[in-house]
Each structure stands twice: as C-alpha cells, then as structure tokens.
Write a protein that holds these residues in place. Sequence first.
Motif, mmCIF file in Angstrom:
data_model
loop_
_atom_site.group_PDB
_atom_site.id
_atom_site.type_symbol
_atom_site.label_atom_id
_atom_site.label_comp_id
_atom_site.label_asym_id
_atom_site.label_seq_id
_atom_site.Cartn_x
_atom_site.Cartn_y
_atom_site.Cartn_z
ATOM 1 N N GLY A 239 50.040 3.646 50.349
ATOM 2 C CA GLY A 239 51.103 2.845 49.747
ATOM 3 C C GLY A 239 52.379 3.613 49.459
ATOM 4 O O GLY A 239 53.462 3.031 49.431
ATOM 5 N N GLN A 240 52.281 4.931 49.239
ATOM 6 C CA GLN A 240 53.452 5.723 48.869
ATOM 7 C C GLN A 240 54.118 6.413 50.053
ATOM 8 O O GLN A 240 55.190 7.006 49.904
ATOM 9 N N ARG A 241 53.523 6.321 51.230
ATOM 10 C CA ARG A 241 54.083 7.023 52.381
ATOM 11 C C ARG A 241 55.462 6.499 52.757
ATOM 12 O O ARG A 241 55.691 5.292 52.779
ATOM 13 N N MET A 242 56.362 7.419 53.044
ATOM 14 C CA MET A 242 57.688 7.080 53.534
ATOM 15 C C MET A 242 57.742 7.334 55.035
ATOM 16 O O MET A 242 57.080 8.243 55.547
ATOM 17 N N ALA A 243 58.547 6.556 55.735
ATOM 18 C CA ALA A 243 58.605 6.631 57.195
ATOM 19 C C ALA A 243 58.994 8.025 57.669
ATOM 20 O O ALA A 243 59.944 8.636 57.157
ATOM 21 N N MET A 244 58.233 8.533 58.618
ATOM 22 C CA MET A 244 58.509 9.808 59.296
ATOM 23 C C MET A 244 58.440 11.021 58.369
ATOM 24 O O MET A 244 58.858 12.111 58.750
ATOM 25 N N ASP A 245 57.910 10.861 57.184
ATOM 26 C CA ASP A 245 57.856 11.967 56.220
ATOM 27 C C ASP A 245 56.537 12.714 56.367
ATOM 28 O O ASP A 245 55.684 12.679 55.485
ATOM 29 N N PHE A 246 56.374 13.387 57.466
ATOM 30 C CA PHE A 246 55.099 14.037 57.756
ATOM 31 C C PHE A 246 54.802 15.157 56.761
ATOM 32 O O PHE A 246 53.654 15.365 56.376
ATOM 33 N N PHE A 247 55.841 15.899 56.366
ATOM 34 C CA PHE A 247 55.628 16.947 55.380
ATOM 35 C C PHE A 247 55.155 16.348 54.057
ATOM 36 O O PHE A 247 54.210 16.844 53.429
ATOM 37 N N GLY A 248 55.814 15.274 53.619
ATOM 38 C CA GLY A 248 55.433 14.631 52.365
ATOM 39 C C GLY A 248 54.025 14.081 52.408
ATOM 40 O O GLY A 248 53.263 14.213 51.448
ATOM 41 N N TRP A 249 53.654 13.442 53.517
ATOM 42 C CA TRP A 249 52.297 12.910 53.650
ATOM 43 C C TRP A 249 51.273 14.031 53.475
ATOM 44 O O TRP A 249 50.287 13.878 52.746
ATOM 45 N N SER A 250 51.515 15.143 54.154
ATOM 46 C CA SER A 250 50.581 16.263 54.094
ATOM 47 C C SER A 250 50.538 16.871 52.700
ATOM 48 O O SER A 250 49.457 17.186 52.180
ATOM 49 N N ALA A 251 51.723 17.052 52.103
ATOM 50 C CA ALA A 251 51.791 17.668 50.782
ATOM 51 C C ALA A 251 51.041 16.833 49.751
ATOM 52 O O ALA A 251 50.275 17.366 48.937
ATOM 53 N N VAL A 252 51.227 15.521 49.792
ATOM 54 C CA VAL A 252 50.550 14.638 48.842
ATOM 55 C C VAL A 252 49.041 14.711 49.034
ATOM 56 O O VAL A 252 48.272 14.749 48.057
ATOM 57 N N PHE A 253 48.601 14.718 50.280
ATOM 58 C CA PHE A 253 47.163 14.804 50.554
ATOM 59 C C PHE A 253 46.570 16.060 49.936
ATOM 60 O O PHE A 253 45.555 16.003 49.234
ATOM 61 N N PHE A 254 47.188 17.219 50.187
ATOM 62 C CA PHE A 254 46.641 18.478 49.674
ATOM 63 C C PHE A 254 46.771 18.581 48.158
ATOM 64 O O PHE A 254 45.894 19.151 47.489
#
Length: 298
Positions: A239-254
């Motif tokens: 729900g919080q993912r922003m488009a094309m924000d691959f760094f953010g997606w990874s950072a949030v996961f870890f």
Amino acid sequence: MQTCRPPKVPLQTKMAAPSENTLSDTIRHTVPTASNGDVTANPTTRKLYNELGKEINRYPQGKPYNVAIDTVPVTIERMPYVPSEGDKLVDPGTARATIAADNQHPNGTTKDNWAEKHKSKTVVQQHCLYFDQDGDGIIYPHDTFIACRKWGWGIFLSALATFIINFNLSYPTQSGWLPDPFFRIYISNVHKAKHGSDSMSFDNEGRFSPQKYEDIFAKYDKGQKGGLDWTDLLRFHRGQRMAMDFFGWSAVFFEWLAVYLLLWPDDGLLRKEDIRRVFDGSIFEYKAQEHARKTRGS
C-alpha cells in the motif's frame, strides 16, 4: 501473500436500481478489485461500510471533510486515522520535533525520562543514537556491528545489517559531494537519508508525524488487533509503495524485517507501542539490556 478478493456484492446494490440516465455512471464505477481497493479486506472497514452504505461518502459525520468515496474503493479499504472527541493527542497532523507521540502517548516516551533527556535531538536523530556507541555523533560501521551484536544477533546477520545500513545511509549524510571511504553516518545530517515508500512518519526534517503513524494502524491493522502481523506488513508494503521507487521498496522491506527480528514477538504481532519506541529509538537499549540479562541468566 494474502490476496484481496473482490466483494461478492457490487457497491451499486446499496443504491436504487440504475435508470437509463444513470447507466453510464454505474458502468464507470466498477466493482472494487485487488488493484483498486477491496472494501471487504478489513472487517472493521467492512462493518463501517455495511452500516453507512452510501453515507460513507460523508464520513466522518459532522466534519467539514470526508475521508472516503465509494467510487474509489481503496479510500474505503484504507481508512486514515480520524481524531475522536476526547482524544489525548492534540493536533495529530502537526509533526513533533522531539517526541514520538501517538494517541496513547501524547507526550512521547516518558519511561526513563527519555523524551526530556533527548529534547535537543529530533526524533529521527534519537532513532539513531543507540548505534552511536561512543557518543561522538558519528556512526562507524563497527558501531553498527557492535550495536547489533548486543541484541544477540549472530556475526553474519550483524555484518549484513552493518553493510546495508552504513553502505546506503553514509553518503546522504555527508556535508560535501564526495563519499566517505569509511562509510560513516553523521547523525546531524541523518534527516537527509529519508527515503520514499515508507509510512512517512518522519518528515523531511526528521520530525515525527503522529497522523502518519496512526494511519499505519488505521489502514493496515486488520481487525484492530493493536499491532501488525506479517500479513498486515505485506499489505503495508504494497500500500505504501511509490511508483519506480525501487530503493524505497527495498529499504522499507529490510527496515521492517529488522524490526521484526529485533522484537520477535511470540505471537507474531508487532505491538503498536513497541513500534513507536523503535521510531524514537528508546527500545533499542532496552532490547540490548534484555539480551544481556538473558545471557547472564543462562
């Protein structure tokens, strides 16, 4: 991952049968799916929708605004935090510079006088203080490694965490353009390391936003358990993912994986209060002391 199923009954069944003049609108307002929202995903939201029906477009009642519309089902599925009469939390939309406040703890962390002791630091700086093992305002890789080891993490996990944290956060906190060959993190500039696709509980200056923090649980705590389990966390991540924000997606996961490993709840539920204390860093030393006590007692 839990898959959201479309509701069995279309939204339009709560309204009168469409006439010829309204048919085009009815067709345009599609039944919600996993991609545009599912009003049945959360039992609390489903109950509210079943009670209010079309009046969901005027929720909360008595307010000069609305937080959901039935033509955009995702706004129903993920209801934000709405202050209630008598809430302890004042001005939840105003970010706090030095305290991580929520509705249950409007004055932040008062245990061990944490908020008062650290009132010269922003909340995001407080979040990092535990990792500054020698208190010089700089987090060296060996500081991070020692901090993780004090939680009882193994050598490999501590080394991996050190690499992820210092490798990714060092450069944004530098005062100049050149990277630091020692991968040091400067706490005075740690607000520059903020990334996207997270809860937005920290603003760009390192302050703590109670509204955004409360939104985490209003939107993703399925069934109002008082915390998040792994299925809630997956919904949060999506729900919080922003488009094309691959760094953010990874950072949030870890980041949330690390929180889960640190708290490691027996019942699998990350409590709201424990998560809040992760944000202001007050729980980090507590977990280190807890591990030390267990080690001495074994």
